[in-house]
Design an enzyme around this catalytic site. Sequence first.
Site, PDB file in Angstrom:
ATOM      1  N   ASP A  83      -6.240   4.653  -8.548  1.00  0.00           N
ATOM      2  CA  ASP A  83      -6.475   4.732 -10.000  1.00  0.00           C
ATOM      3  C   ASP A  83      -7.627   5.680 -10.308  1.00  0.00           C
ATOM      4  O   ASP A  83      -7.567   6.453 -11.277  1.00  0.00           O
ATOM      5  CB  ASP A  83      -6.788   3.346 -10.564  1.00  0.00           C
ATOM      6  CG  ASP A  83      -5.585   2.423 -10.523  1.00  0.00           C
ATOM      7  OD1 ASP A  83      -4.453   2.928 -10.392  1.00  0.00           O
ATOM      8  OD2 ASP A  83      -5.764   1.198 -10.617  1.00  0.00           O
ATOM      9  N   ASP A  93       2.992  -2.799  -7.143  1.00  0.00           N
ATOM     10  CA  ASP A  93       2.449  -3.002  -5.794  1.00  0.00           C
ATOM     11  C   ASP A  93       1.921  -4.420  -5.595  1.00  0.00           C
ATOM     12  O   ASP A  93       2.130  -5.033  -4.538  1.00  0.00           O
ATOM     13  CB  ASP A  93       1.373  -1.961  -5.475  1.00  0.00           C
ATOM     14  CG  ASP A  93       0.264  -1.931  -6.517  1.00  0.00           C
ATOM     15  OD1 ASP A  93       0.262  -2.777  -7.419  1.00  0.00           O
ATOM     16  OD2 ASP A  93      -0.622  -1.047  -6.419  1.00  0.00           O
ATOM     17  N   ASP A 122      -5.343   0.114  -4.539  1.00  0.00           N
ATOM     18  CA  ASP A 122      -4.922   0.170  -5.938  1.00  0.00           C
ATOM     19  C   ASP A 122      -5.973   0.860  -6.794  1.00  0.00           C
ATOM     20  O   ASP A 122      -5.696   1.840  -7.497  1.00  0.00           O
ATOM     21  CB  ASP A 122      -4.656  -1.249  -6.426  1.00  0.00           C
ATOM     22  CG  ASP A 122      -3.924  -1.284  -7.765  1.00  0.00           C
ATOM     23  OD1 ASP A 122      -4.084  -0.327  -8.548  1.00  0.00           O
ATOM     24  OD2 ASP A 122      -3.193  -2.239  -8.033  1.00  0.00           O
ATOM     25  N   HIS A 123      -7.207   0.370  -6.731  1.00  0.00           N
ATOM     26  CA  HIS A 123      -8.253   0.912  -7.601  1.00  0.00           C
ATOM     27  C   HIS A 123      -8.721   2.283  -7.132  1.00  0.00           C
ATOM     28  O   HIS A 123      -9.156   3.107  -7.944  1.00  0.00           O
ATOM     29  CB  HIS A 123      -9.427  -0.065  -7.649  1.00  0.00           C
ATOM     30  CG  HIS A 123      -9.060  -1.384  -8.256  1.00  0.00           C
ATOM     31  ND1 HIS A 123      -9.890  -2.491  -8.218  1.00  0.00           N
ATOM     32  CD2 HIS A 123      -7.935  -1.780  -8.903  1.00  0.00           C
ATOM     33  CE1 HIS A 123      -9.301  -3.494  -8.820  1.00  0.00           C
ATOM     34  NE2 HIS A 123      -8.117  -3.094  -9.232  1.00  0.00           N
ATOM     35  N   ASN A 178       0.825  -1.216   0.000  1.00  0.00           N
ATOM     36  CA  ASN A 178       0.000   0.000   0.000  1.00  0.00           C
ATOM     37  C   ASN A 178       0.857   1.263   0.000  1.00  0.00           C
ATOM     38  O   ASN A 178       0.428   2.306  -0.501  1.00  0.00           O
ATOM     39  CB  ASN A 178      -0.920   0.013   1.216  1.00  0.00           C
ATOM     40  CG  ASN A 178      -1.956  -1.094   1.158  1.00  0.00           C
ATOM     41  OD1 ASN A 178      -2.338  -1.530   0.083  1.00  0.00           O
ATOM     42  ND2 ASN A 178      -2.397  -1.548   2.316  1.00  0.00           N
ATOM     43  N   ARG A 185       2.810 -10.058  -3.387  1.00  0.00           N
ATOM     44  CA  ARG A 185       3.077 -11.497  -3.528  1.00  0.00           C
ATOM     45  C   ARG A 185       4.498 -11.841  -3.097  1.00  0.00           C
ATOM     46  O   ARG A 185       4.750 -12.925  -2.572  1.00  0.00           O
ATOM     47  CB  ARG A 185       2.839 -11.924  -4.973  1.00  0.00           C
ATOM     48  CG  ARG A 185       1.369 -11.872  -5.385  1.00  0.00           C
ATOM     49  CD  ARG A 185       1.154 -12.399  -6.777  1.00  0.00           C
ATOM     50  NE  ARG A 185       1.664 -11.499  -7.789  1.00  0.00           N
ATOM     51  CZ  ARG A 185       0.959 -10.510  -8.325  1.00  0.00           C
ATOM     52  NH1 ARG A 185      -0.279 -10.282  -7.907  1.00  0.00           N
ATOM     53  NH2 ARG A 185       1.484  -9.738  -9.254  1.00  0.00           N
TER      54      ARG A 185
END
Length: 479
Positions: A230, A208, A226-227, A158, A213
């Site tokens: 965006d 990110d 993330d979104h 994040n 992962r």
Amino acid sequence: MFDGLTVVELKAKCDRLGVSKTGKKADLVKRLKAATPMKPKSKSKPKRSSSRGRSPAKPKKAGTPKKSASPSRRSSSRSKAATSAPRSPSPAPSTSEASPHCFIFEAPLPPSCLLTPSGASNIASHAYKAGGSTSFDDFMNPYWNSWVSHLPHWMAPNLVTTLGGSFCLLSYTLVMYHSPSLDSAVPPWVFLVCGFNTWAYYTLDCLDGKQARRTGTSSPLGQLFDHGVDCLGNISHFTAIGAALAAGPTRLALAGQVSLQFSFFVAQWQEYHLRSLPHKFGELGVTEVNHLQALTLAAFGAFGLAGYDTAGAMNTAVLSNGMKANECVIIGWIVLNVVLICISLNMTVVQTSNYKSLLHLFSPLLACLPVLILPPGCLSVNFGLVSACTGLLFGYVTNKMIVFSMARMTYGTLQPDVLAILAAACASRGPLTEYGATVLWRAAVCWQLCRFVAWSRGAIKQLCARLGVRCFRIEYKKE
């Protein structure tokens, strides 16, 4: 048993039972009935009404202890009962099971809670499903894998996302400082910086998830971050391109921004219903669009440093009816977004056979009305404020759709925050002075910013508490 369920619920049950979910509703019902084992009816022994014909029970001798089964015999009987009883797997809640159905508003929740208990549980078990990659994605993927290895292990995913969003914020600040109405001359170096910031933002946006992962910290909170970044980045992207095109404080320019953000909302709406986020249509995806924008801004900056008047070239009439070059580009941009929106609508409605899902688009459509309601005079003076207020509103409703998609909660048809911007747009057509309209839109921007920050902060806080993670820090267990 299954006839009263909707197609979405039937497909969710098909996923749990491992049954194919293609076909119409009748086919799904037949497959589910065939795959669901019928419970055998237990034959109950007839009860005897009386004790006739029986010998009377012998009285027990006093002081004789009652015989009981040995501990080993009791444990064996319990184990047999446990193995003989069939265990049915706990079903994953579907969209309708997670929260009660609502037609206009969502069900009221306590002020400190933005998610229902079942919604929080659904988020904990949510798994992100991407929509595929393009050839350019496959070409860039080795570079992204190489670059993510240089990030420190203590750096939370994040934090990588937030760092990428800061590049968008820097671009937006530079453009708004030099040209708040997208009609003033912007220094060429600003476009060079915006081009680099666009590339840096998208690169970190791709890193990110790989960092998550790599550190074993993947969580639904990362999808929200993330979104959400965006969605806010779309404001920066359009203002940078609008300044390069010298779009000016026009309805056409505002329509270009609204079409971009509405298209992004529809993508999240499609994930809400199909459980998969589309990243591309054919070989055109978000990677290609972001890199093309970065190159375009860098080219405008390079031509400006070389002495070319890019703003004058964009304001030159190119058609016989007097339409300018920048207007042609913006109209083409709007048409492209409308085509993408129609493709998403068709895919979602055809696969779900649920036309009621279109009601979720009612609030975003209302947020587009200021493009038509605002008078040109008010828009020319307060274009930057109107653009920021509209962008924050779309950010709020889109982030809410992202969270409700992961939580499988019912999204309300009418979001009350949309009414605030409609009221401000209608008041701008009234007897307000120029200064009064400016004060009104400043207040509207502050309100939308506070609403966006407060709701996002509450959602992040509740998600962190449910998932047991920190937002910007990785906590490793001490061995």
